[in-house]
Design a protein around this motif. Structure first.
Motif, PDB file in Angstrom:
ATOM      1  N   ALA A  87       6.258 -14.672   0.781  1.00 27.99           N
ATOM      2  CA  ALA A  87       5.121 -13.832   1.779  1.00 27.99           C
ATOM      3  C   ALA A  87       6.045 -12.297   1.600  1.00 27.99           C
ATOM      4  O   ALA A  87       5.231 -11.558   2.477  1.00 27.99           O
ATOM      5  N   VAL A  88       6.728 -12.110   2.175  1.00 28.23           N
ATOM      6  CA  VAL A  88       7.433 -10.992   2.691  1.00 28.23           C
ATOM      7  C   VAL A  88       7.708 -10.340   1.216  1.00 28.23           C
ATOM      8  O   VAL A  88       7.236  -9.189   1.122  1.00 28.23           O
ATOM      9  N   ALA A  89       7.811 -11.503   0.030  1.00 30.54           N
ATOM     10  CA  ALA A  89       8.404 -10.386  -1.373  1.00 30.54           C
ATOM     11  C   ALA A  89       6.859  -9.505  -2.073  1.00 30.54           C
ATOM     12  O   ALA A  89       6.454  -8.164  -2.073  1.00 30.54           O
ATOM     13  N   VAL A  90       5.733 -10.791  -1.313  1.00 35.52           N
ATOM     14  CA  VAL A  90       4.165 -10.385  -2.086  1.00 35.52           C
ATOM     15  C   VAL A  90       3.817  -8.840  -0.979  1.00 35.52           C
ATOM     16  O   VAL A  90       3.055  -8.287  -1.868  1.00 35.52           O
ATOM     17  N   SER A  91       4.240  -9.856   0.293  1.00 35.82           N
ATOM     18  CA  SER A  91       3.296  -8.038   0.862  1.00 35.82           C
ATOM     19  C   SER A  91       3.709  -6.886   0.550  1.00 35.82           C
ATOM     20  O   SER A  91       3.013  -6.264   0.913  1.00 35.82           O
ATOM     21  N   LEU A  92       5.764  -6.612   0.464  1.00 34.84           N
ATOM     22  CA  LEU A  92       5.726  -5.278  -0.378  1.00 34.84           C
ATOM     23  C   LEU A  92       5.536  -4.830  -0.999  1.00 34.84           C
ATOM     24  O   LEU A  92       5.448  -4.105  -1.056  1.00 34.84           O
ATOM     25  N   LEU A  93       5.488  -6.083  -2.122  1.00 32.27           N
ATOM     26  CA  LEU A  93       4.774  -5.660  -3.780  1.00 32.27           C
ATOM     27  C   LEU A  93       3.503  -5.336  -4.399  1.00 32.27           C
ATOM     28  O   LEU A  93       3.481  -3.743  -4.804  1.00 32.27           O
ATOM     29  N   ALA A  94       2.612  -5.112  -2.880  1.00 34.79           N
ATOM     30  CA  ALA A  94       1.370  -4.829  -2.881  1.00 34.79           C
ATOM     31  C   ALA A  94       2.203  -3.213  -2.093  1.00 34.79           C
ATOM     32  O   ALA A  94       0.536  -2.626  -2.641  1.00 34.79           O
ATOM     33  N   LEU A  95       2.538  -3.132  -1.538  1.00 35.07           N
ATOM     34  CA  LEU A  95       2.563  -1.364  -1.341  1.00 35.07           C
ATOM     35  C   LEU A  95       3.796  -0.959  -1.811  1.00 35.07           C
ATOM     36  O   LEU A  95       3.804   0.483  -1.912  1.00 35.07           O
TER      37      LEU A  95
END
Length: 440
Positions: free
Chosen positions: A90-98
């Motif tokens: 969740a942390v990784a995907v939330s940041l990869l999208a930004l």
């Protein structure tokens, strides 16, 4: 269902699901299917081109998981959510999208060790740079902003020292600079604190922890407030610029305020595959139904333990904002009236006694989890934060004598007796006369 008018305890049980179908099951069914049949060719084509909402393949969406996403969004006050296989995902995907390309992130220097690994190692391989700041002073966040900054990352309640932040002051800094704020709300949970109410744009959770509450499944959640302005295609090309993947459309044109979550789902969940299973989603939903009750009980236990350890001679310091001398005591009273979750930490006077303490307790399992119904203990410097440098540990306030406790739902008197008993043995050893002093 008008969840916006419901209190937490009601939302935890009812939001996102109404019994339906020929059997009208009271609990959410587990849709244990990899794929879903389409009624006709036209519907299949629309679903795969993302022009119509629906389920195609469980990697990107599943009816059971969808209920969990709806319930999490309702609990946090967001417009939608995305479930992932783990909190780390969740942390990784939330940041990869930004963080598209070699962009920059400003992050708290008081983060869970696994998150620090992600930011300093894996993201560094992608060309992302990170500036770590002391999160308690909003001026630190403002000073760290560069032209490439595309996000702030912090924990509402830090792991393991239970440091708090004036989130509204930080989000005001971010808003002025056009930067989204991502807040990990795992420790507090929405039963005690909702970051979106204080201006956060994105909330992430390790649903493995208190949301599930029983230590048997892994899961993560990303909740979007739906309020951040992604309309600048030069700054946010992944959302606002036309993309061949979406047949020349931009995600913002197609999905409006849901564009960020659609990017996370259609690109990163689809391409990387950190999918939450239906069975795990069902287990987390069952846990959420008792979230408010468990949070209240764990908080009561925490307060009892903190008071007992604060008075113990083997303990150098207890890290918890309920204590009047804690730097965040007033902030906790103002912004966290329902408590800060099940975690606290304490420092031993004698760091060499850590192995003896963790091996002596009976009710506190030596296990790397939090939010379980059972009480747990870890040594951050050797376990959860073991890859941090000495400088990083010092900045986070973690010493060789720091122990983190996740307080469960047992009787607090039993927990106090167990932990103080292990500590009593330390003080007895230091005060007992030596053999030479009594002439033996």
């Amino acid at each position: 269902m008008a969840t916006s008018t419901w209190q937490n305890a009601t939302t935890e049980i009812h939001s996102g699901y109404s019994p339906a179908g020929p059997h009208r099951p009271m609990t959410v069914p587990i849709y244990n299917s990899a794929a879903f049949e389409f009624p006709d060719y036209a519907t299949a084509a629309e679903l795969f081109s993302l022009k119509k909402a629906g389920f195609t393949y469980s990697r990107t969406g599943n009816p059971t998981v969808s209920v969990l996403e709806a319930r999490a969004a309702a609990l946090e006050g967001g417009i939608g959510a995305l479930a992932t296989a783990t909190g780390q995902a969740a942390v990784a995907v939330s940041l990869l999208a930004l963080l598209q390309g070699p962009n920059h992130l400003v992050a708290s220097n008081k983060l869970y060790g696994g998150t620090v690994d992600l930011l300093t190692d894996t993201f560094a391989d992608f060309g992302v740079t990170v500036t770590f700041v002391d999160p308690e002073d909003p001026a630190n966040w403002a000073a760290a902003i560069t032209a490439k900054t595309r996000g702030f990352l912090l924990e509402s309640v830090s792991n393991p020292l239970v440091t708090l932040v004036d989130l509204r002051a930080i989000t005001d800094v971010a808003r002025a600079a056009g930067i989204p704020v991502v807040v990990d709300n795992t420790l507090a949970t929405p039963a005690a604190y909702r970051p979106i109410d204080f201006g956060a744009d994105i909330v992430v959770h390790s649903a493995t922890k208190a949301l599930a509450g029983h230590g048997s499944v892994l899961g993560g959640l990303i909740v979007d407030a739906g309020t951040f302005d992604f309309s600048d295609p030069a700054r946010w090309p992944q959302i606002a610029a036309p993309k061949a993947r979406y047949y020349g459309d931009s995600l913002l044109e197609r999905y409006g305020p849901n564009a960020y979550l659609m990017l996370a789902r259609s690109k990163f969940l689809h391409d990387l595959g950190p999918t939450l299973t239906a069975a795990s989603a069902s287990a987390i939903l069952t846990g959420i139904e008792t979230l408010s009750l468990r949070v209240a009980k764990a908080q009561a236990n925490v307060l009892d333990l903190v008071a007992a350890l604060d008075a113990h001679p083997a303990v150098a310091r207890v890290h918890h904002p309920s204590l009047p001398g804690h730097q965040d005591h007033e902030l906790a009273h103002r912004d966290f009236p329902a408590g800060t979750g099940c975690v606290f930490s304490f420092d031993l006077h004698d760091a060499s006694a850590v192995p003896q303490v963790v091996d002596s307790v009976e009710l506190f399992a030596l296990a790397a989890n939090i939010g379980d119904a059972r009480s747990l203990i870890v040594h951050p410097a050797a376990m959860t934060h073991c890859r941090l440098s000495d400088a990083q540990l010092a900045a986070a306030g973690i010493s060789a004598g720091t122990l983190r406790v996740s307080v469960g739902l047992e009787d607090s008197a039993d927990l106090i007796a167990d932990l103080t008993g292990a500590l009593d043995a330390l003080t007895q050893e230091t005060t007992s006369p030596t053999r030479e002093s009594v002439g033996v």
